[in-house]
Design an enzyme around this catalytic site. Structure first.
Site, PDB file in Angstrom:
ATOM      1  N   ARG A 175      71.767 -40.001  44.101  1.00 55.59           N
ATOM      2  CA  ARG A 175      72.545 -40.361  45.308  1.00 55.59           C
ATOM      3  C   ARG A 175      74.029 -40.034  45.129  1.00 55.59           C
ATOM      4  NH1 ARG A 175      68.208 -40.272  45.780  1.00 55.59           N
ATOM      5  NH2 ARG A 175      66.700 -41.864  46.269  1.00 55.59           N
ATOM      6  N   SER A 226      68.154 -48.470  52.013  1.00 52.97           N
ATOM      7  CA  SER A 226      68.595 -49.209  50.827  1.00 52.97           C
ATOM      8  C   SER A 226      70.116 -49.323  50.828  1.00 52.97           C
ATOM      9  CB  SER A 226      68.146 -48.489  49.561  1.00 52.97           C
ATOM     10  OG  SER A 226      66.738 -48.529  49.486  1.00 52.97           O
ATOM     11  N   GLU A 296      75.066 -47.957  48.185  1.00 53.60           N
ATOM     12  CA  GLU A 296      74.689 -46.562  48.459  1.00 53.60           C
ATOM     13  C   GLU A 296      75.241 -46.192  49.841  1.00 53.60           C
ATOM     14  OE1 GLU A 296      70.482 -45.712  47.786  1.00 53.60           O
ATOM     15  OE2 GLU A 296      70.480 -44.432  49.562  1.00 53.60           O
TER      16      GLU A 296
HETATM   17  C1  LIG Z   1      64.856 -46.842  57.366  1.00 48.79           C
HETATM   18  C2  LIG Z   1      65.672 -46.009  56.401  1.00 48.79           C
HETATM   19  C3  LIG Z   1      65.082 -45.496  55.263  1.00 48.79           C
HETATM   20  C4  LIG Z   1      65.824 -44.713  54.365  1.00 48.79           C
HETATM   21  N1  LIG Z   1      65.209 -44.222  53.259  1.00 48.79           N
HETATM   22  C5  LIG Z   1      65.900 -43.443  52.404  1.00 48.79           C
HETATM   23  C6  LIG Z   1      65.272 -42.898  51.242  1.00 48.79           C
HETATM   24  O1  LIG Z   1      64.094 -43.078  51.001  1.00 48.79           O
HETATM   25  N2  LIG Z   1      66.018 -42.147  50.409  1.00 48.79           N
HETATM   26  C7  LIG Z   1      67.333 -41.913  50.652  1.00 48.79           C
HETATM   27  O2  LIG Z   1      67.960 -41.200  49.842  1.00 48.79           O
HETATM   28  N3  LIG Z   1      67.950 -42.432  51.733  1.00 48.79           N
HETATM   29  C8  LIG Z   1      67.286 -43.178  52.613  1.00 48.79           C
HETATM   30  N4  LIG Z   1      67.911 -43.708  53.710  1.00 48.79           N
HETATM   31  C9  LIG Z   1      69.365 -43.484  53.895  1.00 48.79           C
HETATM   32  C10 LIG Z   1      69.726 -42.269  54.735  1.00 48.79           C
HETATM   33  O3  LIG Z   1      68.692 -41.902  55.620  1.00 48.79           O
HETATM   34  C11 LIG Z   1      70.095 -41.074  53.852  1.00 48.79           C
HETATM   35  O4  LIG Z   1      71.205 -41.362  53.028  1.00 48.79           O
HETATM   36  C12 LIG Z   1      70.411 -39.825  54.676  1.00 48.79           C
HETATM   37  O5  LIG Z   1      70.651 -38.767  53.795  1.00 48.79           O
HETATM   38  C13 LIG Z   1      71.644 -39.993  55.558  1.00 48.79           C
HETATM   39  O6  LIG Z   1      71.669 -38.901  56.469  1.00 48.79           O
HETATM   40  P1  LIG Z   1      72.472 -39.026  57.832  1.00 48.79           P
HETATM   41  O7  LIG Z   1      72.384 -37.725  58.522  1.00 48.79           O
HETATM   42  O8  LIG Z   1      72.019 -40.196  58.595  1.00 48.79           O
HETATM   43  O9  LIG Z   1      73.940 -39.252  57.269  1.00 48.79           O
HETATM   44  P2  LIG Z   1      75.068 -40.224  57.836  1.00 48.79           P
HETATM   45  O10 LIG Z   1      74.622 -41.638  57.699  1.00 48.79           O
HETATM   46  O11 LIG Z   1      75.467 -39.756  59.191  1.00 48.79           O
HETATM   47  O12 LIG Z   1      76.213 -39.957  56.790  1.00 48.79           O
HETATM   48  C14 LIG Z   1      76.078 -40.409  55.457  1.00 48.79           C
HETATM   49  C15 LIG Z   1      77.227 -39.799  54.613  1.00 48.79           C
HETATM   50  O13 LIG Z   1      77.047 -38.394  54.584  1.00 48.79           O
HETATM   51  C16 LIG Z   1      78.198 -37.737  55.119  1.00 48.79           C
HETATM   52  N5  LIG Z   1      77.740 -36.577  55.882  1.00 48.79           N
HETATM   53  C17 LIG Z   1      76.892 -36.565  56.937  1.00 48.79           C
HETATM   54  N6  LIG Z   1      76.705 -35.310  57.363  1.00 48.79           N
HETATM   55  C18 LIG Z   1      77.482 -34.513  56.560  1.00 48.79           C
HETATM   56  C19 LIG Z   1      77.727 -33.119  56.505  1.00 48.79           C
HETATM   57  N7  LIG Z   1      77.157 -32.268  57.368  1.00 48.79           N
HETATM   58  N8  LIG Z   1      78.562 -32.649  55.547  1.00 48.79           N
HETATM   59  C20 LIG Z   1      79.154 -33.501  54.678  1.00 48.79           C
HETATM   60  N9  LIG Z   1      78.969 -34.837  54.679  1.00 48.79           N
HETATM   61  C21 LIG Z   1      78.131 -35.331  55.623  1.00 48.79           C
HETATM   62  C22 LIG Z   1      78.867 -38.775  56.018  1.00 48.79           C
HETATM   63  O14 LIG Z   1      80.249 -38.486  56.177  1.00 48.79           O
HETATM   64  C23 LIG Z   1      78.602 -40.041  55.233  1.00 48.79           C
HETATM   65  O15 LIG Z   1      79.526 -40.182  54.174  1.00 48.79           O
HETATM   66  C24 LIG Z   1      67.196 -44.471  54.623  1.00 48.79           C
HETATM   67  C25 LIG Z   1      67.789 -44.984  55.792  1.00 48.79           C
HETATM   68  C26 LIG Z   1      67.033 -45.742  56.678  1.00 48.79           C
HETATM   69  C27 LIG Z   1      67.681 -46.254  57.934  1.00 48.79           C
END
Ligand SMILES: Cc1cc2nc3c(=O)[nH]c(=O)nc-3n(C[C@H](O)[C@H](O)[C@H](O)COP(=O)(O)OP(=O)(O)OC[C@H]3O[C@@H](n4cnc5c(N)ncnc54)[C@H](O)[C@@H]3O)c2cc1C
Length: 305
Positions: A175, A226, A296
């Site tokens: 992560r 998480s 995280e």
């Molecule tokens: C129900 C649920 C289950 C989940 N399960 C997992 C799991 O199993 N494993 C896991 O690792 N995570 C999990 N997550 C967390 C999350 O889905 C991940 O961290 C995912 O990668 C976030 O993607 P996002 O597009 O929603 O990012 P965002 O929440 O929109 O952004 C997260 C971070 O990434 C940055 N970011 C976003 N897009 C970009 C880009 N294009 N360039 C640079 N930085 C960027 C943002 O600025 C921020 O700092 C879960 C979340 C939920 C709600």
């Protein structure tokens, strides 16, 4: 311009949508938090380039995907949010690799790979984020990690320059992803290298992973997955549960009864409720076990006074 009024910039050559004072609760999975001064959802990559070249150099910028790992404090974000979802959506095969843009959701990516007889992308189905967010977080589950399938990435600098980078240019861990050489940029796409696979087996694996998720996670209530990283050799959820914190509430935020490493919005939670509960969990776990839990989830923006 009125609050939250959408403006189309046809005149200045922009084709995307600019929102002012936009509640970020609409764009994050916790459904809580403050407003962003500006939110720009580009029409496509070319439009994003034009937008960035017009943006003042000192304007704070935040890339956001599906907001599934993000909390914007109640005092809001003073700057511009770039909304990738629904904007950077290209997904295709290119010379045996998958090329996907940053706004492509994980589930779509997993199914696209399976439909192209490729294996190794099934785990993406369980992550409700975009490829950009998954690259930024090195998201992973069930033994798979985003960067393990990345051949190269496409990034855009603040100044609007498009660059390709290899994984060797990053420090990549659990992560955790940072560019070795500092540069103000964000992900706009990636080429993924996957193995040949059996489409039916991959589809079956996707189905099984989805079922596992809904059995173990409180998906009916807004959450951000998480909240804490697992400490070395430990599980954050087990530590939180052992400290008797399941069900602990502050305002509308609650440590999930179903999965102790999830904080759910039971209705009307403020970002402060969620952040305070995160703090309380950290203090309690530290006092009772001596272990420091590190969030995280990403928390940005201003606190209310
Ligand atoms: C129900 C649920 C289950 C989940 N399960 C997992 C799991 O199993 N494993 C896991 O690792 N995570 C999990 N997550 C967390 C999350 O889905 C991940 O961290 C995912 O990668 C976030 O993607 P996002 O597009 O929603 O990012 P965002 O929440 O929109 O952004 C997260 C971070 O990434 C940055 N970011 C976003 N897009 C970009 C880009 N294009 N360039 C640079 N930085 C960027 C943002 O600025 C921020 O700092 C879960 C979340 C939920 C709600």
């Amino acid at each position: 311009m009125n609050m939250s009024e959408a403006t189309h910039f046809d005149i200045s050559g922009l084709r995307g949508e600019l929102l002012h004072d936009e509640p970020m609760s609409r764009h994050v999975s916790w459904r809580a938090g403050g407003v962003a001064q500006r939110v720009y959802q580009p029409a496509d990559l070319a439009d994003l380039l034009v937008f960035l070249r017009q943006l003042p150099a000192d304007e704070p910028l935040l890339a956001v995907g599906l907001g599934s790992n993000l909390l914007v404090r109640d005092g809001g974000y003073c700057g511009t949010v770039l909304l990738m979802v629904g904007a950077l959506t290209e997904l295709r095969m290119e010379d045996g690799l998958i090329y996907a843009q940053a706004g492509v959701p994980g589930a779509k990516l997993a199914r696209f790979a399976a439909n192209n007889n490729l294996c190794g992308a099934e785990f993406f189905v369980g992550i409700p984020g975009t490829l950009g967010g998954m690259l930024a977080m090195n998201a992973g589950c069930y033994g798979g990690e985003t960067w393990s399938v990345v051949q190269r990435v496409q990034v855009l600098t603040r100044g609007g320059e498009l660059i390709e980078r290899t994984p060797q240019e990053y420090d990549i861990g659990y992560r955790h992803v940072t560019l070795k050489q500092h540069s103000d940029e964000f992900f706009v796409g990636a080429w993924l290298k996957l193995g040949q696979g059996d489409v039916e087996a991959a589809k079956q694996e996707i189905k099984v992973l989805m079922e596992k998720r809904s059995a173990s996670q409180p998906l009916q209530m807004p959450n951000a997955g998480s909240v804490f990283r697992n400490p070395q050799g430990e599980h954050a959820a087990k530590l939180i549960e052992a400290c008797g914190l399941k069900g602990r509430r502050i305002g509308g935020a609650q440590v999930s009864e179903k999965h102790a490493n999830f904080i759910v919005n039971t209705g009307g939670a403020t970002a402060a409720d969620i952040e305070n509960l995160i703090g309380e969990v950290q203090v309690t776990v530290q006092q009772q076990t001596g272990i420091n839990l590190h969030p995280e989830v990403k928390i940005v923006g201003e606190k209310t006074t």
